[in-house]
Scaffold this motif. Structure first.
Motif, PDB file in Angstrom:
ATOM      1  N   MET A  83       0.857  -1.180   0.000  1.00 47.20           N
ATOM      2  CA  MET A  83       0.000   0.000   0.000  1.00 47.20           C
ATOM      3  C   MET A  83       0.898   1.237   0.000  1.00 47.20           C
ATOM      4  O   MET A  83       1.891   1.300   0.707  1.00 47.20           O
ATOM      5  N   THR A  84       0.484   2.239  -0.772  1.00 43.58           N
ATOM      6  CA  THR A  84       1.255   3.478  -0.830  1.00 43.58           C
ATOM      7  C   THR A  84       1.115   4.232   0.501  1.00 43.58           C
ATOM      8  O   THR A  84       0.146   4.036   1.239  1.00 43.58           O
ATOM      9  N   PRO A  85       2.063   5.115   0.786  1.00 39.49           N
ATOM     10  CA  PRO A  85       1.950   5.921   2.016  1.00 39.49           C
ATOM     11  C   PRO A  85       0.664   6.764   2.020  1.00 39.49           C
ATOM     12  O   PRO A  85       0.051   6.967   3.066  1.00 39.49           O
ATOM     13  N   GLU A  86       0.256   7.219   0.854  1.00 33.97           N
ATOM     14  CA  GLU A  86      -0.959   8.027   0.762  1.00 33.97           C
ATOM     15  C   GLU A  86      -2.189   7.204   1.150  1.00 33.97           C
ATOM     16  O   GLU A  86      -3.068   7.692   1.878  1.00 33.97           O
ATOM     17  N   LEU A  87      -2.258   5.964   0.682  1.00 41.10           N
ATOM     18  CA  LEU A  87      -3.390   5.106   1.039  1.00 41.10           C
ATOM     19  C   LEU A  87      -3.346   4.713   2.512  1.00 41.10           C
ATOM     20  O   LEU A  87      -4.396   4.563   3.149  1.00 41.10           O
ATOM     21  N   THR A  88      -2.147   4.571   3.058  1.00 37.55           N
ATOM     22  CA  THR A  88      -2.035   4.304   4.498  1.00 37.55           C
ATOM     23  C   THR A  88      -2.566   5.495   5.288  1.00 37.55           C
ATOM     24  O   THR A  88      -3.337   5.330   6.240  1.00 37.55           O
ATOM     25  N   ALA A  89      -2.173   6.698   4.884  1.00 33.37           N
ATOM     26  CA  ALA A  89      -2.664   7.908   5.553  1.00 33.37           C
ATOM     27  C   ALA A  89      -4.183   8.022   5.403  1.00 33.37           C
ATOM     28  O   ALA A  89      -4.877   8.417   6.341  1.00 33.37           O
ATOM     29  N   LEU A  90      -4.701   7.649   4.232  1.00 29.97           N
ATOM     30  CA  LEU A  90      -6.148   7.682   4.009  1.00 29.97           C
ATOM     31  C   LEU A  90      -6.864   6.703   4.939  1.00 29.97           C
ATOM     32  O   LEU A  90      -7.894   7.031   5.525  1.00 29.97           O
ATOM     33  N   THR A  91      -6.308   5.526   5.090  1.00 28.43           N
ATOM     34  CA  THR A  91      -6.899   4.534   5.988  1.00 28.43           C
ATOM     35  C   THR A  91      -6.880   5.040   7.426  1.00 28.43           C
ATOM     36  O   THR A  91      -7.881   4.915   8.156  1.00 28.43           O
ATOM     37  N   LEU A  92      -5.780   5.637   7.838  1.00 34.15           N
ATOM     38  CA  LEU A  92      -5.698   6.203   9.189  1.00 34.15           C
ATOM     39  C   LEU A  92      -6.667   7.370   9.363  1.00 34.15           C
ATOM     40  O   LEU A  92      -7.269   7.532  10.433  1.00 34.15           O
ATOM     41  N   ALA A  93      -6.852   8.163   8.312  1.00 34.68           N
ATOM     42  CA  ALA A  93      -7.812   9.271   8.373  1.00 34.68           C
ATOM     43  C   ALA A  93      -9.239   8.733   8.515  1.00 34.68           C
ATOM     44  O   ALA A  93     -10.057   9.314   9.237  1.00 34.68           O
ATOM     45  N   ALA A  94      -9.526   7.623   7.854  1.00 32.26           N
ATOM     46  CA  ALA A  94     -10.848   7.004   7.995  1.00 32.26           C
ATOM     47  C   ALA A  94     -11.042   6.476   9.417  1.00 32.26           C
ATOM     48  O   ALA A  94     -12.129   6.607   9.996  1.00 32.26           O
ATOM     49  N   LEU A  95      -9.996   5.903   9.991  1.00 29.12           N
ATOM     50  CA  LEU A  95     -10.087   5.440  11.383  1.00 29.12           C
ATOM     51  C   LEU A  95     -10.239   6.624  12.341  1.00 29.12           C
ATOM     52  O   LEU A  95     -10.938   6.513  13.353  1.00 29.12           O
ATOM     53  N   LEU A  96      -9.602   7.738  12.016  1.00 28.04           N
ATOM     54  CA  LEU A  96      -9.796   8.957  12.804  1.00 28.04           C
ATOM     55  C   LEU A  96     -11.267   9.363  12.765  1.00 28.04           C
ATOM     56  O   LEU A  96     -11.821   9.791  13.776  1.00 28.04           O
ATOM     57  N   GLN A  97     -11.895   9.193  11.618  1.00 26.88           N
ATOM     58  CA  GLN A  97     -13.315   9.507  11.495  1.00 26.88           C
ATOM     59  C   GLN A  97     -14.142   8.646  12.447  1.00 26.88           C
ATOM     60  O   GLN A  97     -15.086   9.135  13.073  1.00 26.88           O
ATOM     61  N   VAL A  98     -13.762   7.383  12.591  1.00 24.62           N
ATOM     62  CA  VAL A  98     -14.452   6.490  13.531  1.00 24.62           C
ATOM     63  C   VAL A  98     -14.269   6.999  14.956  1.00 24.62           C
ATOM     64  O   VAL A  98     -15.228   7.063  15.736  1.00 24.62           O
ATOM     65  N   VAL A  99     -13.049   7.374  15.301  1.00 18.51           N
ATOM     66  CA  VAL A  99     -12.769   7.903  16.639  1.00 18.51           C
ATOM     67  C   VAL A  99     -13.574   9.179  16.876  1.00 18.51           C
ATOM     68  O   VAL A  99     -14.171   9.366  17.940  1.00 18.51           O
ATOM     69  N   LEU A 141       7.023  13.947  -1.733  1.00 15.28           N
ATOM     70  CA  LEU A 141       6.165  15.119  -1.564  1.00 15.28           C
ATOM     71  C   LEU A 141       4.738  14.706  -1.238  1.00 15.28           C
ATOM     72  O   LEU A 141       4.149  15.202  -0.272  1.00 15.28           O
ATOM     73  N   THR A 142       4.173  13.795  -2.018  1.00 15.99           N
ATOM     74  CA  THR A 142       2.777  13.415  -1.798  1.00 15.99           C
ATOM     75  C   THR A 142       2.602  12.640  -0.491  1.00 15.99           C
ATOM     76  O   THR A 142       1.605  12.811   0.210  1.00 15.99           O
ATOM     77  N   ALA A 143       3.580  11.817  -0.154  1.00  9.69           N
ATOM     78  CA  ALA A 143       3.510  11.078   1.116  1.00  9.69           C
ATOM     79  C   ALA A 143       3.588  12.040   2.298  1.00  9.69           C
ATOM     80  O   ALA A 143       2.826  11.915   3.267  1.00  9.69           O
ATOM     81  N   THR A 144       4.477  13.006   2.205  1.00  8.58           N
ATOM     82  CA  THR A 144       4.598  14.010   3.269  1.00  8.58           C
ATOM     83  C   THR A 144       3.302  14.799   3.404  1.00  8.58           C
ATOM     84  O   THR A 144       2.810  15.022   4.517  1.00  8.58           O
ATOM     85  N   CYS A 145       2.732  15.194   2.287  1.00  3.29           N
ATOM     86  CA  CYS A 145       1.467  15.939   2.322  1.00  3.29           C
ATOM     87  C   CYS A 145       0.346  15.094   2.927  1.00  3.29           C
ATOM     88  O   CYS A 145      -0.481  15.619   3.684  1.00  3.29           O
ATOM     89  N   ALA A 146       0.317  13.814   2.600  1.00  3.04           N
ATOM     90  CA  ALA A 146      -0.727  12.940   3.148  1.00  3.04           C
ATOM     91  C   ALA A 146      -0.633  12.877   4.668  1.00  3.04           C
ATOM     92  O   ALA A 146      -1.652  12.948   5.363  1.00  3.04           O
ATOM     93  N   TYR A 147       0.578  12.784   5.183  1.00  6.72           N
ATOM     94  CA  TYR A 147       0.730  12.725   6.637  1.00  6.72           C
ATOM     95  C   TYR A 147       0.538  14.089   7.289  1.00  6.72           C
ATOM     96  O   TYR A 147       0.084  14.175   8.431  1.00  6.72           O
TER      97      TYR A 147
END
Length: 136
Positions: free
Chosen positions: A1-17, A89-95
């Motif tokens: 999984m790309t870093p961007e998709l990992t950040a997206l998954t974590l952002a979705a889990l943040l939504q659950v929290v 750049l995109t991975a840094t922006c995602a995080y």
């Protein structure tokens, strides 16, 4: 999984929290008869948000705001990944987006103005940079 998709998954889990952080006090404040109802304004005496305490109403709005921001961030992550434009750049922006969204929740809950808006703008800016990077 790309870093961007990992950040997206974590952002979705943040939504659950965020949902739990809002739903638990909302149910305690209003009771399940109101929160499980169809939430018709005339039956409740206003919008659900109007009946909540100040902090819980802020958490309610922060949750809605994340749904809105998550749409654009999801587009950015998917476009970057599908276009194979993932990079430092995109991975840094995602995080940066993810960190900004994490910081946004307490900033909104505690009414930290104007900091809440600045934090929001950092996440929005990071998402915008990702979209532009996908085009280059």
């Amino acid at each position: 999984m790309t870093p961007e998709l990992t950040a997206l998954t974590l952002a979705a889990l943040l939504q659950v929290v965020q949902f739990v952080l809002m739903a638990v006090p909302a149910n305690l404040e209003l009771g399940p008869a109101k929160t499980a109802s169809p939430r018709d304004r005339d039956r409740l005496g206003g919008d659900v948000e109007d009946l909540l305490s100040k902090r819980t109403a802020r958490l309610y709005r922060a949750l809605d705001n994340h749904f809105e921001g998550l749409i654009l961030f999801t587009i950015a992550c998917v476009v970057v990944t599908v276009a194979e434009k993932s990079g430092t750049l995109t991975a840094t922006c995602a995080y940066i987006y993810l960190i900004a969204r994490i910081a946004y929740v307490p900033a909104y809950a505690f009414g930290l103005s104007p900091w809440r808006s600045y934090i929001w703008f950092v996440g929005f800016g990071a998402t915008t940079v990702m979209l532009i990077a996908a085009l280059l």
